[in-house]
Design a protein around this motif. Structure first.
Motif, short mmCIF file in Angstrom:
data_model
loop_
_atom_site.label_atom_id
_atom_site.label_comp_id
_atom_site.label_asym_id
_atom_site.label_seq_id
_atom_site.Cartn_x
_atom_site.Cartn_y
_atom_site.Cartn_z
N UNK A 15 -69.34 191.48 -27.88
CA UNK A 15 -68.97 190.63 -28.85
C UNK A 15 -69.43 191.08 -30.53
N UNK A 16 -70.53 191.69 -30.72
CA UNK A 16 -71.09 192.25 -31.82
C UNK A 16 -70.12 193.39 -32.20
N UNK A 17 -69.59 193.99 -31.07
CA UNK A 17 -68.73 195.25 -31.72
C UNK A 17 -67.39 194.79 -31.95
N UNK A 29 -70.63 189.51 -37.64
CA UNK A 29 -71.42 188.32 -37.44
C UNK A 29 -71.62 187.19 -38.35
N UNK A 30 -71.73 187.43 -39.48
CA UNK A 30 -72.23 186.44 -40.57
C UNK A 30 -70.73 185.84 -40.84
N UNK A 31 -69.56 186.29 -40.59
CA UNK A 31 -68.46 185.61 -40.92
C UNK A 31 -67.61 184.73 -39.62
N UNK A 32 -68.37 184.84 -38.51
CA UNK A 32 -67.66 184.43 -37.62
C UNK A 32 -68.28 183.31 -37.09
N UNK A 57 -76.59 183.48 -31.67
CA UNK A 57 -77.15 183.10 -32.79
C UNK A 57 -78.34 184.00 -33.44
N UNK A 58 -79.08 184.73 -32.70
CA UNK A 58 -79.77 185.71 -33.03
C UNK A 58 -79.16 186.73 -33.71
N UNK A 59 -78.00 187.09 -33.47
CA UNK A 59 -77.17 188.12 -34.14
C UNK A 59 -76.50 187.64 -35.26
N UNK A 60 -76.45 186.48 -35.67
CA UNK A 60 -76.10 185.74 -36.81
C UNK A 60 -74.73 185.04 -36.75
#
Length: 160
Positions: free
Chosen positions: A52-54, A58-61, A82-85
Motif C-alpha cells: 500500500x505504501x508503494x 501516506x499523508x494524503x490518503x 496509521x504508523x505509516x501516516x
C-alpha cells in the motif's frame, strides 16, 4: 378483522426473520482462517502495508474500512497504516436493533472522503490467500506456510 390482523402479523414476522437472516449471513469480507496465528497475521499485514505504501501517498490518503475488523490481521493492518501516516476510518458494528430500525436510503449528512478498503484472508492447504480491495482495484498475493514460518509464494497481482 381478526384474520386481517393475523395476516399482517405474519407478514411482519416473516419480514423480521428475513431481515435477521440477512444480517446473519456470512460476511463477504474479513479473515476466514480458523484460529489465525498472531505472528502469521502480522507478517502478512506488514507485507500488505508495504504494498500500500508503494501505491498511495501516506499523508494524503484516507482509508475507510468497509467491514468491522475483529481479527489479528486487520488489527495489525490498521496499526501499520496509521504508523505509516495513513488516516484509517474503521467501520462501526451495528447491533441487530440498529439494523432492524435503520432508515433505508437515508443520505449521509457528509459524504465519505477517502478510499474504501476491505480484505479477504482465506486458506487452502498450506497456502494463505490475501485479497485486498481498494475502491475498484483488487490486489492479491499468496503466502506459503512451512513449519512455523510464512513467506510470499509469488508476486502481487493487481487488477483494476
Amino acid at each position: 378483522m381478526n384474520k386481517m390482523i393475523t395476516a399482517s402479523n405474519s407478514v411482519f414476522i416473516l419480514m423480521l426473520v428475513l431481515l435477521l437472516l440477512n444480517g446473519c449471513a456470512s460476511q463477504p469480507y474479513g479473515n476466514f482462517i480458523q484460529n489465525p496465528s498472531i505472528v502469521t497475521s502480522k507478517i502478512m499485514a506488514d507485507d500488505v502495508t508495504a504494498q500500500i505504501v508503494r501505491l498511495y501517498p501516506a499523508a494524503n490518503t484516507q482509508f475507510n474500512l468497509r467491514h468491522v475488523v475483529n481479527d489479528p490481521f486487520g488489527h495489525a493492518l490498521i496499526e501499520n497504516l496509521r504508523l505509516e501516516g495513513f488516516a484509517v476510518q474503521e467501520a462501526i458494528q451495528q447491533s441487530i436493533q440498529q439494523q432492524i430500525f435503520a432508515v433505508p436510503n437515508q443520505p449521509d449528512t457528509e459524504p465519505q472522503k477517502g478510499l474504501i478498503l476491505s480484505y479477504i484472508i482465506d486458506q487452502s492447504g498450506d497456502l494463505y490467500h490475501v485479497k485486498l480491495m481498494i475502491d475498484d482495484m483488487r490486489l492479491s498475493r499468496a503466502f506459503s506456510v512451512q513449519a512455523d514460518s510464512i513467506h510470499p509464494a509469488g508476486l502481487w497481482v493487481r487488477k483494476e
